[in-house]
Enzyme design. Structure first.
Site, PDB file in Angstrom:
ATOM      1  N   ARG A 121     -73.364 -32.983   1.609  1.00  0.00           N
ATOM      2  CA  ARG A 121     -74.012 -31.692   1.848  1.00  0.00           C
ATOM      3  C   ARG A 121     -74.470 -31.079   0.533  1.00  0.00           C
ATOM      4  NH1 ARG A 121     -71.033 -26.132   3.957  1.00  0.00           N
ATOM      5  NH2 ARG A 121     -72.894 -24.810   3.984  1.00  0.00           N
ATOM      6  N   PRO A 158     -69.326 -33.361  -0.364  1.00  0.00           N
ATOM      7  CA  PRO A 158     -69.745 -34.708   0.026  1.00  0.00           C
ATOM      8  C   PRO A 158     -70.624 -34.682   1.280  1.00  0.00           C
ATOM      9  CG  PRO A 158     -67.456 -34.742  -0.644  1.00  0.00           C
ATOM     10  CD  PRO A 158     -67.878 -33.291  -0.637  1.00  0.00           C
ATOM     11  N   CYS A 181     -66.791 -12.480 -18.005  1.00  0.00           N
ATOM     12  CA  CYS A 181     -67.789 -11.565 -17.448  1.00  0.00           C
ATOM     13  C   CYS A 181     -69.134 -11.772 -18.103  1.00  0.00           C
ATOM     14  CB  CYS A 181     -67.340 -10.119 -17.646  1.00  0.00           C
ATOM     15  SG  CYS A 181     -68.549  -8.904 -17.119  1.00  0.00           S
TER      16      CYS A 181
END
Length: 278
Positions: free
Chosen positions: A265, A263, A121
């Protein structure tokens, strides 16, 4: 089957952070089988005898985690501020006992908080909402990266997740050179912890890890951006999306933030001037 056989079975793999347990599949509820599950344990960071934070983490590479957390939270300015470190068992988990320089320990005591965090967190330990998104020194523009090199790195990110390959339960953070080569990476059940481990490792690697970018298998939350910026990382690639606060913090501290990395993008949220695509 005896009750004792239904309890957690001792780890029979050679991979730290994995334990075998019995479980049942949906299509066969009558016959249990063994399967690997990722371990998650409380890890306390103890500075000069005082427990500062407890995080849920995978029980591996904890020295790197403690070092990276100390850097990314501004507890130390450099690894030289830590004089010694030991990982020891405690009653319910593990402790990383850190010997901190007197100067940095005095600063820590002024803002110390006792808390127990959820898995990785990033808001843990923040005393007031105003402390979230605290100012970070704006980053310089010294790095560039060719997006054509990203696809090969994405294909190899899983190589740094041996626990994840067995359990499907970890995040990874890796250091990517300008060539696209992943030269090192760490995994954890908590994405912030995986990043802290990587940042701690990077601080020990010297000049060979100064040029490049961080690649994470998770989304890009504001904590991931802030931790990266605190450690001088100029470019952060994330496999999943970024949050609005992550984008705001990245814009403010001059970090290039890229999400939806697959891949072929990528979505650039901030400071695209560091990127090229030939």
């Amino acid at each position: 089957m005896k009750k004792t056989q239904q309890k957690e079975i001792e780890n029979v793999t050679n991979i730290t952070g994995v334990r075998q347990i019995e479980l049942w599949r949906r299509d066969d509820l009558q016959h249990p089988r063994l399967d690997e599950v990722a371990e998650e344990v409380p890890v306390a960071l103890v500075y000069n005898g005082i427990s500062h934070v407890v995080m849920m983490a995978s029980p591996k590479d904890l020295e790197y985690f403690a070092l990276g957390f100390s850097l990314s939270e501004g507890i130390i300015e450099s690894p030289r501020d830590i004089f010694g470190m030991d990982v020891v068992p405690s009653c319910n988990g593990l402790e990383v006992q850190i010997e901190l320089s007197s100067r940095r320990f005095m600063g820590l005591k002024e803002r110390r908080r006792a808390l127990a965090g959820r898995t990785g967190c990033g808001v843990c330990g923040v005393e007031q909402l105003n402390d979230i998104g605290k100012p970070v020194q704006p980053l310089p523009f010294t790095q560039t990266f060719d997006l054509n090199k990203l696809d090969d790195a994405l294909r190899h990110l899983n190589d740094f997740q041996p626990v994840g390959q067995l359990t499907g339960c970890t995040h990874a953070a890796a250091w990517m050179l300008p060539s696209g080569e992943l030269v090192g990476g760490h995994e954890d059940v908590g994405r912030h912890v995986a990043l802290d481990k990587l940042l701690g490792r990077r601080s020990q690697e010297g000049e060979s890890w100064q040029q490049g970018a961080v690649l994470v298998s998770s989304r890009a939350s504001y904590e991931m951006v802030q931790k990266s910026a605190m450690c001088g990382v100029e470019i952060l690639f994330a496999v999943s999306a970024a949050t609005t606060l992550a984008v705001e913090v990245a814009e403010r501290c001059n970090l290039t933030l890229v999400g939806f990395c697959k891949p072929g993008r990528a979505t650039v949220y901030t400071h695209p001037q560091r990127l090229v695509h030939n």
